[in-house]
Structures are given as structure tokens and as C-alpha cells.
Design a protein around this motif. Structure first.
Motif, PDB file in Angstrom:
ATOM      1  N   MET A  13       0.832  -1.206   0.000  1.00 33.09           N
ATOM      2  CA  MET A  13       0.000   0.000   0.000  1.00 33.09           C
ATOM      3  C   MET A  13       0.865   1.253   0.000  1.00 33.09           C
ATOM      4  SD  MET A  13      -2.719   1.403   2.800  1.00 33.09           S
ATOM      5  CE  MET A  13      -1.410   2.047   3.809  1.00 33.09           C
ATOM      6  N   SER A  16       2.448   1.739  -3.444  1.00 31.67           N
ATOM      7  CA  SER A  16       1.496   2.176  -4.466  1.00 31.67           C
ATOM      8  C   SER A  16       1.111   3.639  -4.273  1.00 31.67           C
ATOM      9  CB  SER A  16       0.268   1.282  -4.467  1.00 31.67           C
ATOM     10  OG  SER A  16      -0.403   1.382  -3.238  1.00 31.67           O
ATOM     11  N   TRP A  17       0.910   4.083  -3.024  1.00 33.04           N
ATOM     12  CA  TRP A  17       0.568   5.484  -2.792  1.00 33.04           C
ATOM     13  C   TRP A  17       1.741   6.414  -3.107  1.00 33.04           C
ATOM     14  CZ3 TRP A  17      -3.622   8.136  -2.666  1.00 33.04           C
ATOM     15  CH2 TRP A  17      -4.812   7.499  -2.381  1.00 33.04           C
ATOM     16  N   PHE A  20       1.846   6.690  -6.867  1.00 31.95           N
ATOM     17  CA  PHE A  20       0.787   7.579  -7.343  1.00 31.95           C
ATOM     18  C   PHE A  20       1.109   9.033  -7.050  1.00 31.95           C
ATOM     19  CE2 PHE A  20      -3.120   9.925  -6.442  1.00 31.95           C
ATOM     20  CZ  PHE A  20      -3.707   9.877  -7.698  1.00 31.95           C
ATOM     21  N   THR A  21       1.537   9.320  -5.833  1.00 33.69           N
ATOM     22  CA  THR A  21       1.763  10.702  -5.419  1.00 33.69           C
ATOM     23  C   THR A  21       2.961  11.329  -6.118  1.00 33.69           C
ATOM     24  OG1 THR A  21       0.849  10.149  -3.257  1.00 33.69           O
ATOM     25  CG2 THR A  21       2.088  12.194  -3.417  1.00 33.69           C
ATOM     26  N   GLN A  25       0.482  11.315 -10.319  1.00 33.94           N
ATOM     27  CA  GLN A  25      -0.304  12.524 -10.104  1.00 33.94           C
ATOM     28  C   GLN A  25       0.302  13.769 -10.761  1.00 33.94           C
ATOM     29  OE1 GLN A  25      -0.779  13.639  -6.036  1.00 33.94           O
ATOM     30  NE2 GLN A  25      -2.726  14.617  -6.390  1.00 33.94           N
TER      31      GLN A  25
END
Length: 55
Positions: A13, A16-17, A20-21, A25
Motif C-alpha cells: 500500500m 502504491s501510494w 501515485f503521489t 499525479q
């Protein structure tokens, strides 16, 4: 029960965050909107009652 062990899932987790961040993004935010917001006030349409022919 291995699904109750948070060690591998927390790392997945977190990875993955962070992906993404830090990667996805900023790439998404560089796209230009095709319909930018305007500062105009929305006009209110004039409404007139409809006359029904069978009443």
C-alpha cells in the motif's frame, strides 16, 4: 492466518501510494483542461409555463 499479518500489505500500500503521489499525479496534473472554468455568472433561463392542449 497470513491475511492478518500487516507487514507485506502495508509495504504494498505504501509503495502504491508513493508511486501515485510522486509519479502519476504530477503527470496527470500537467494536462490542460479543454474546458477551463470561466468567471462569468451563470445566466438564469426565463421560464414560461407550458400550456397543454388537453387541459
Amino acid at each position: 492466518m497470513p491475511q492478518l499479518n500487516p507487514h507485506p500489505w502495508f509495504f504494498i500500500m505504501l509503495t502504491s501510494w508513493l508511486t501515485f503521489t510522486l509519479i502519476i499525479q504530477p503527470k496527470i496534473l500537467t494536462f490542460v483542461s479543454m474546458n477551463p472554468p470561466s468567471n462569468k455568472r451563470p445566466s438564469t433561463p426565463s421560464t414560461t409555463p407550458w400550456t397543454w392542449p388537453w387541459t
